[in-house]
Design a protein around this motif. Sequence first.
Motif, PDB file in Angstrom:
ATOM      1  N   SER A 195       0.856  -1.198   0.000  1.00  0.00           N
ATOM      2  CA  SER A 195       0.000   0.000   0.000  1.00  0.00           C
ATOM      3  C   SER A 195       0.889   1.244   0.000  1.00  0.00           C
ATOM      4  CB  SER A 195      -0.940   0.011   1.205  1.00  0.00           C
ATOM      5  OG  SER A 195      -1.737  -1.129   1.227  1.00  0.00           O
ATOM      6  N   LYS A 196       1.682   1.374  -1.032  1.00  0.00           N
ATOM      7  CA  LYS A 196       2.752   2.384  -1.120  1.00  0.00           C
ATOM      8  C   LYS A 196       2.253   3.812  -0.935  1.00  0.00           C
ATOM      9  CE  LYS A 196       4.885   3.786  -4.945  1.00  0.00           C
ATOM     10  NZ  LYS A 196       5.674   3.818  -6.150  1.00  0.00           N
ATOM     11  N   THR A 197       3.035   4.572  -0.167  1.00  0.00           N
ATOM     12  CA  THR A 197       2.869   6.018  -0.045  1.00  0.00           C
ATOM     13  C   THR A 197       4.238   6.629  -0.347  1.00  0.00           C
ATOM     14  OG1 THR A 197       3.457   6.043   2.298  1.00  0.00           O
ATOM     15  CG2 THR A 197       1.116   5.775   1.766  1.00  0.00           C
ATOM     16  N   MET A 198       4.288   7.931  -0.408  1.00  0.00           N
ATOM     17  CA  MET A 198       5.560   8.630  -0.583  1.00  0.00           C
ATOM     18  C   MET A 198       5.826   9.439   0.686  1.00  0.00           C
ATOM     19  SD  MET A 198       6.694   7.600  -3.426  1.00  0.00           S
ATOM     20  CE  MET A 198       8.043   8.672  -3.867  1.00  0.00           C
ATOM     21  N   GLU A 199       7.003   9.252   1.250  1.00  0.00           N
ATOM     22  CA  GLU A 199       7.370   9.892   2.510  1.00  0.00           C
ATOM     23  C   GLU A 199       8.392  10.988   2.272  1.00  0.00           C
ATOM     24  OE1 GLU A 199       8.009  10.761   6.558  1.00  0.00           O
ATOM     25  OE2 GLU A 199       6.339   9.950   5.435  1.00  0.00           O
ATOM     26  N   HIS A 200       8.114  12.168   2.837  1.00  0.00           N
ATOM     27  CA  HIS A 200       9.107  13.239   2.825  1.00  0.00           C
ATOM     28  C   HIS A 200      10.168  12.882   3.853  1.00  0.00           C
ATOM     29  CE1 HIS A 200       5.805  15.493   0.932  1.00  0.00           C
ATOM     30  NE2 HIS A 200       6.794  16.135   0.344  1.00  0.00           N
ATOM     31  N   VAL A 201      11.400  12.795   3.430  1.00  0.00           N
ATOM     32  CA  VAL A 201      12.489  12.430   4.332  1.00  0.00           C
ATOM     33  C   VAL A 201      12.639  13.493   5.420  1.00  0.00           C
ATOM     34  CG1 VAL A 201      14.949  11.979   4.497  1.00  0.00           C
ATOM     35  CG2 VAL A 201      13.658  11.121   2.556  1.00  0.00           C
ATOM     36  N   ILE A 202      12.552  14.739   5.033  1.00  0.00           N
ATOM     37  CA  ILE A 202      12.524  15.840   5.994  1.00  0.00           C
ATOM     38  C   ILE A 202      11.065  16.296   6.067  1.00  0.00           C
ATOM     39  CG2 ILE A 202      13.401  18.119   6.584  1.00  0.00           C
ATOM     40  CD1 ILE A 202      15.775  17.508   4.697  1.00  0.00           C
ATOM     41  N   PRO A 203      10.448  16.240   7.239  1.00  0.00           N
ATOM     42  CA  PRO A 203       9.019  16.584   7.344  1.00  0.00           C
ATOM     43  C   PRO A 203       8.721  17.981   6.800  1.00  0.00           C
ATOM     44  CG  PRO A 203       9.821  15.673   9.417  1.00  0.00           C
ATOM     45  CD  PRO A 203      11.030  15.875   8.535  1.00  0.00           C
ATOM     46  N   GLN A 204       7.574  18.099   6.158  1.00  0.00           N
ATOM     47  CA  GLN A 204       7.168  19.374   5.554  1.00  0.00           C
ATOM     48  C   GLN A 204       7.164  20.512   6.577  1.00  0.00           C
ATOM     49  OE1 GLN A 204       7.060  19.783   2.442  1.00  0.00           O
ATOM     50  NE2 GLN A 204       5.532  18.548   1.422  1.00  0.00           N
ATOM     51  N   TRP A 205       6.639  20.248   7.769  1.00  0.00           N
ATOM     52  CA  TRP A 205       6.577  21.304   8.790  1.00  0.00           C
ATOM     53  C   TRP A 205       7.975  21.786   9.169  1.00  0.00           C
ATOM     54  CZ3 TRP A 205       9.126  20.480  13.299  1.00  0.00           C
ATOM     55  CH2 TRP A 205       9.372  19.161  13.672  1.00  0.00           C
ATOM     56  N   LEU A 206       8.956  20.874   9.194  1.00  0.00           N
ATOM     57  CA  LEU A 206      10.319  21.247   9.557  1.00  0.00           C
ATOM     58  C   LEU A 206      10.982  22.046   8.434  1.00  0.00           C
ATOM     59  CD1 LEU A 206      12.541  21.107  11.666  1.00  0.00           C
ATOM     60  CD2 LEU A 206      13.226  18.902  10.700  1.00  0.00           C
ATOM     61  N   ILE A 207      10.707  21.678   7.207  1.00  0.00           N
ATOM     62  CA  ILE A 207      11.237  22.431   6.064  1.00  0.00           C
ATOM     63  C   ILE A 207      10.736  23.866   6.115  1.00  0.00           C
ATOM     64  CG2 ILE A 207      11.200  22.657   3.552  1.00  0.00           C
ATOM     65  CD1 ILE A 207      10.971  19.566   3.451  1.00  0.00           C
ATOM     66  N   LYS A 208       9.428  24.048   6.318  1.00  0.00           N
ATOM     67  CA  LYS A 208       8.840  25.394   6.373  1.00  0.00           C
ATOM     68  C   LYS A 208       9.355  26.162   7.584  1.00  0.00           C
ATOM     69  CE  LYS A 208       4.721  24.013   3.907  1.00  0.00           C
ATOM     70  NZ  LYS A 208       3.336  23.589   4.046  1.00  0.00           N
ATOM     71  N   TYR A 209       9.489  25.474   8.706  1.00  0.00           N
ATOM     72  CA  TYR A 209       9.927  26.118   9.943  1.00  0.00           C
ATOM     73  C   TYR A 209      11.360  26.626   9.843  1.00  0.00           C
ATOM     74  CZ  TYR A 209      10.273  26.937  14.951  1.00  0.00           C
ATOM     75  OH  TYR A 209      10.427  27.521  16.178  1.00  0.00           O
ATOM     76  N   THR A 210      12.194  25.928   9.090  1.00  0.00           N
ATOM     77  CA  THR A 210      13.615  26.279   9.027  1.00  0.00           C
ATOM     78  C   THR A 210      14.016  27.069   7.787  1.00  0.00           C
ATOM     79  OG1 THR A 210      14.137  24.124   8.044  1.00  0.00           O
ATOM     80  CG2 THR A 210      14.311  24.309  10.444  1.00  0.00           C
ATOM     81  N   GLY A 211      13.049  27.451   6.963  1.00  0.00           N
ATOM     82  CA  GLY A 211      13.422  28.272   5.811  1.00  0.00           C
ATOM     83  C   GLY A 211      12.557  28.016   4.597  1.00  0.00           C
ATOM     84  N   ASP A 212      13.045  28.410   3.475  1.00  0.00           N
ATOM     85  CA  ASP A 212      12.338  28.323   2.201  1.00  0.00           C
ATOM     86  C   ASP A 212      12.186  26.859   1.767  1.00  0.00           C
ATOM     87  OD1 ASP A 212      11.392  28.538  -0.390  1.00  0.00           O
ATOM     88  OD2 ASP A 212      13.174  29.550  -1.169  1.00  0.00           O
ATOM     89  N   PRO A 213      10.923  26.369   1.627  1.00  0.00           N
ATOM     90  CA  PRO A 213      10.715  24.980   1.201  1.00  0.00           C
ATOM     91  C   PRO A 213      11.246  24.679  -0.202  1.00  0.00           C
ATOM     92  CG  PRO A 213       8.631  26.005   1.836  1.00  0.00           C
ATOM     93  CD  PRO A 213       9.688  27.059   1.880  1.00  0.00           C
ATOM     94  N   ASN A 214      11.482  25.725  -1.002  1.00  0.00           N
ATOM     95  CA  ASN A 214      11.985  25.526  -2.365  1.00  0.00           C
ATOM     96  C   ASN A 214      13.503  25.558  -2.454  1.00  0.00           C
ATOM     97  OD1 ASN A 214       9.403  25.355  -3.667  1.00  0.00           O
ATOM     98  ND2 ASN A 214       9.177  27.521  -3.209  1.00  0.00           N
ATOM     99  N   ARG A 215      14.180  25.789  -1.316  1.00  0.00           N
ATOM    100  CA  ARG A 215      15.636  25.837  -1.366  1.00  0.00           C
ATOM    101  C   ARG A 215      16.168  24.479  -1.812  1.00  0.00           C
ATOM    102  NH1 ARG A 215      14.301  25.504   4.043  1.00  0.00           N
ATOM    103  NH2 ARG A 215      15.454  24.029   5.308  1.00  0.00           N
ATOM    104  N   LYS A 216      17.314  24.512  -2.413  1.00  0.00           N
ATOM    105  CA  LYS A 216      17.895  23.295  -2.981  1.00  0.00           C
ATOM    106  C   LYS A 216      18.980  22.736  -2.067  1.00  0.00           C
ATOM    107  CE  LYS A 216      16.226  23.920  -7.365  1.00  0.00           C
ATOM    108  NZ  LYS A 216      15.270  23.066  -7.927  1.00  0.00           N
TER     109      LYS A 216
END
Length: 91
Positions: A14-35
């Motif tokens: 029952s495959k899902t896709m997991e964000h290795v770095i949680p979305q909330w942490l990405i947003k909390y620590t800066g620009d989610p689009n940063r590379k």
Amino acid sequence: MKKYCIFCGKKPVSKTMEHVIPQWLIKYTGDPNRKGRMGLDWNTGKFREFSFKELKFPACNFCNNEFSKLESHTKPLIIGLLNEQPLSSKS
């Protein structure tokens, strides 16, 4: 290419896709689009770059749900640490 669950290492059920770095942490620590650089492309010799929000891996639905529970318990602790709040045994 065969896909394996990032948590259990088996073929995802029952495959899902997991964000290795949680979305909330990405947003909390800066620009989610940063590379971020994630290794080298041996064909071109250039670094492989991904935006942090695109860094996803396959996961079993069961595994993803179990680790989601762990994440929900640790999120307040991580936010506290990022805000320089002390941890206690009661946290």
